[in-house]
Design a protein around this motif. Sequence first.
Motif, PDB file in Angstrom:
ATOM      1  N   ALA A  78       3.246  -8.171   5.847  1.00 36.98           N
ATOM      2  CA  ALA A  78       2.023  -9.009   5.294  1.00 36.98           C
ATOM      3  C   ALA A  78       0.889  -8.749   5.932  1.00 36.98           C
ATOM      4  O   ALA A  78      -0.248  -9.247   5.682  1.00 36.98           O
ATOM      5  N   LEU A  79       0.924  -7.614   6.968  1.00 35.91           N
ATOM      6  CA  LEU A  79      -0.469  -7.250   7.812  1.00 35.91           C
ATOM      7  C   LEU A  79      -1.463  -6.519   6.830  1.00 35.91           C
ATOM      8  O   LEU A  79      -1.282  -5.652   6.112  1.00 35.91           O
ATOM      9  N   ALA A  80      -2.422  -7.163   6.655  1.00 34.58           N
ATOM     10  CA  ALA A  80      -3.771  -6.491   6.019  1.00 34.58           C
ATOM     11  C   ALA A  80      -4.905  -5.607   6.943  1.00 34.58           C
ATOM     12  O   ALA A  80      -5.398  -4.888   6.501  1.00 34.58           O
ATOM     13  N   SER A  81      -5.082  -6.585   7.895  1.00 34.27           N
ATOM     14  CA  SER A  81      -6.084  -5.937   8.860  1.00 34.27           C
ATOM     15  C   SER A  81      -5.457  -5.646  10.506  1.00 34.27           C
ATOM     16  O   SER A  81      -4.910  -6.585  10.886  1.00 34.27           O
ATOM     17  N   ARG A  85      -1.706   3.898   0.345  1.00 28.95           N
ATOM     18  CA  ARG A  85      -2.312   3.689  -0.851  1.00 28.95           C
ATOM     19  C   ARG A  85      -3.245   2.525  -0.940  1.00 28.95           C
ATOM     20  O   ARG A  85      -3.977   2.413  -1.976  1.00 28.95           O
ATOM     21  N   ASN A  86      -3.127   1.361  -0.364  1.00 31.00           N
ATOM     22  CA  ASN A  86      -3.888   0.106  -0.169  1.00 31.00           C
ATOM     23  C   ASN A  86      -4.868   0.353   0.801  1.00 31.00           C
ATOM     24  O   ASN A  86      -5.915  -0.803   0.852  1.00 31.00           O
ATOM     25  N   LEU A  87      -5.225   1.234   1.479  1.00 26.63           N
ATOM     26  CA  LEU A  87      -5.947   1.268   2.457  1.00 26.63           C
ATOM     27  C   LEU A  87      -7.489   1.422   2.128  1.00 26.63           C
ATOM     28  O   LEU A  87      -7.911   2.166   1.164  1.00 26.63           O
ATOM     29  N   LYS A  88      -8.280   0.322   2.618  1.00 24.51           N
ATOM     30  CA  LYS A  88      -9.810   0.476   2.447  1.00 24.51           C
ATOM     31  C   LYS A  88     -10.774   0.895   3.363  1.00 24.51           C
ATOM     32  O   LYS A  88     -11.775   1.446   3.043  1.00 24.51           O
ATOM     33  N   THR A  89     -10.205   0.653   4.532  1.00 29.98           N
ATOM     34  CA  THR A  89     -11.095   0.859   5.833  1.00 29.98           C
ATOM     35  C   THR A  89     -10.259   1.642   6.679  1.00 29.98           C
ATOM     36  O   THR A  89      -9.344   1.208   7.153  1.00 29.98           O
ATOM     37  N   GLN A 124       2.154   3.145   7.865  1.00 34.92           N
ATOM     38  CA  GLN A 124       2.348   3.480   6.543  1.00 34.92           C
ATOM     39  C   GLN A 124       3.306   2.512   5.742  1.00 34.92           C
ATOM     40  O   GLN A 124       3.225   2.426   4.655  1.00 34.92           O
ATOM     41  N   HIS A 125       4.156   2.018   6.603  1.00 41.92           N
ATOM     42  CA  HIS A 125       5.170   1.301   5.797  1.00 41.92           C
ATOM     43  C   HIS A 125       4.693  -0.221   5.743  1.00 41.92           C
ATOM     44  O   HIS A 125       5.309  -1.077   5.064  1.00 41.92           O
ATOM     45  N   CYS A 126       3.539  -0.475   6.309  1.00 42.19           N
ATOM     46  CA  CYS A 126       2.818  -1.888   5.992  1.00 42.19           C
ATOM     47  C   CYS A 126       2.199  -2.036   4.743  1.00 42.19           C
ATOM     48  O   CYS A 126       0.833  -1.324   4.580  1.00 42.19           O
ATOM     49  N   LYS A 127       2.820  -2.012   3.595  1.00 40.08           N
ATOM     50  CA  LYS A 127       2.295  -1.862   2.387  1.00 40.08           C
ATOM     51  C   LYS A 127       0.989  -2.681   1.997  1.00 40.08           C
ATOM     52  O   LYS A 127       0.395  -2.367   1.016  1.00 40.08           O
ATOM     53  N   ASN A 128       0.786  -3.673   2.764  1.00 38.31           N
ATOM     54  CA  ASN A 128      -0.423  -4.420   2.273  1.00 38.31           C
ATOM     55  C   ASN A 128      -1.869  -4.258   3.369  1.00 38.31           C
ATOM     56  O   ASN A 128      -2.700  -4.739   3.439  1.00 38.31           O
TER      57      ASN A 128
END
Length: 668
Positions: A360-363, A410-414, A382-386
């Motif tokens: 669930a980790l986003a930041s 693939r979902n990285l924004k920052t 990289q296994h933290c998909k979110n």
Amino acid sequence: MSYLAFTFILLMISFKTPFMRCQNVSCNSTDLGALIRFSNFIEWGLDWSGSESNCCTWTGVTCDNSTISSKRVVRLELGAKKLVGKLSESLADLDQLRILNVSHNLLGGYLPGKLFGLQKLEILDLSNNYFVGPIPGRSDLPLIRYVDISKNNFNGTLYATIFETSPHIQVLNLANNYFTGEVSASFGSCYYLQHLFLDGNDLTGNFPESLLQLRDLHTLNIQDNLFLGSLNEGISNLSNLVKLDVSFNRFSGILPDVFENLGKLEHFSARSNMFYGHLPKSLVNSPSIITLDLSSNALSGIININCSAMLHLSSLSLGANQFCGPVPESISSCQRLSNLNLGRNNLSGEVPYAFKDLQALASLSLSNSSLVNISSALAILQHCKNLTSLFLGDNFHDEQMPRNMNLHFRNLKTLVIPHCGLKGQFPIWLGSSKMLQLLDISRNQMTGTIPSGFHEFKFLFYMDLSHNSFTGEIPVSLTELEGLIKKNVSEERPSLGFPLFKARNMYKQISSFRPTLDLSYNKLSGLIWPSFGNLKELHVLNLKDNHLSGNIPDSLSGMTNLEVLDLSQNELSGEIPLSLEKLSFLAIFSVAYNQLHGEIPRGGQFLTFPSSSFEGNKGLFSDNVTPRQPQPADEEMTIIGLQFGFGAVTGFLFTVGFCFLSGWVFRK
């Protein structure tokens, strides 16, 4: 006749009679007069002129159906109407008024004291205006339940009798004003108060004792004031608290170990105070806590969060403290954790392998934590998909930037990894991070060329590669970034619960970052591409201290939002294009120490740039006089004549007047 048609006829008959009766009944004459006098105090935004005498039909006015001969005004709702003016005391004549809402307008002046004598008033919303002065000292609002006067310019102390004569008040919002002094003991009389907002004022003293009597309190916001002393252990009496925010004050001492009595507490923030000592046992075992922010204090010891008990924990911010030991592997058991900030502590070691389970980790921020093994850290995370925001700056000193093509974010924004002294080349594994918006790998020791293909990053708006040793030409694809060409092309920027690491001793939120390309202090060569002019949304272009050559393209004037343009310490030649005078937002400009020649432009923002912006170019001159010589950095080239002054003053007055009349005036 069908059943549906019969039902329709019955509905029409039932609506017809009251509608006909409403046409013949007007509003009470006293209420009509009160509203007319109120409208006389509104200078802009209220269009009641030409309306019929039945005020019940006017915009924002609602009447009741209690009488046959005339109707009484019970609601006046004029929120967000861009009203300009003051409140008239004639509103006190609306003695049946239950709701008064004039929020989000441009109203100002003092509040009429009689307004606080409306016996039937239940809801009062004056928020987001420009009202001044203290709260009226006398009030009689026996039925009031909701008061919001936040985001104004009120001042004085909080000793008004509204707290003593309004026992049924449930919501009281006094936030973002200029109230001073200690919190009055009269707050203890508001036994039914559920939501209290005192944040964003200049209140002083210890934690207010009177607030400890409010047993029904659900929300208590006292952040951003001047409170000091310890956090009162009496908060354990507030067993119904759901949110408690005491951040940005001067509280100190040890956090009280009373959280087992706060069984409903979901959000607790004590950020930016002077608390010290270990984390309270009752806090790290709280089953109700969802968000916990204790960053920027002096807390110490190991981080002993008990994820087996804290089943609902989704945001944990413990950054900028003095916690020690390795990054706690036990945190990986907090399966709902979406925001984790442990940066700027005395942690060490590697990122725990178990962190790969934080799905669930986003930041995540682990900046400035003396971590090692960046290859392992990236392989795990990289296994933290979110994961969308990753901050690892000031770690992994003098290690090698991995080039493993099997890394996928693939979902990285920052991605922020500055101040590490990392060696190697540009991380080509970022090619799979097509959602990237912000990239900072500055102040490392990376070499080689900057790869092409940036046109595939549709959302990238900020890139800092400064203070490295990149060579070769600037990739043309950097001039094709859609996020810097078209407005609003980028996705919503990530919202963080913690500040990110930008440079030593400097912290910012992502929302404050201006669209930027910073390639300064490298070894780049070749031309400045004319297609840079396509980047209409770019605010900062810094190419300082490279080996760039050729002319400055005329087309740079196409970067219409540019605020900073630094081309200094290169090998540029030719003249400064006159077209750059069109850059009306340009505040910082430098072409110092190049090989430029010709006359310095004299229009637009060039009137404001200091001599240091042009020094080190023997062929540059101004006003057809002798060639410009290097000048002291503090000497300014200010050429402001009478015509310029007259035009500036006229333009300023016109702009302010237009913004005021159109309602585009910003709050303080």
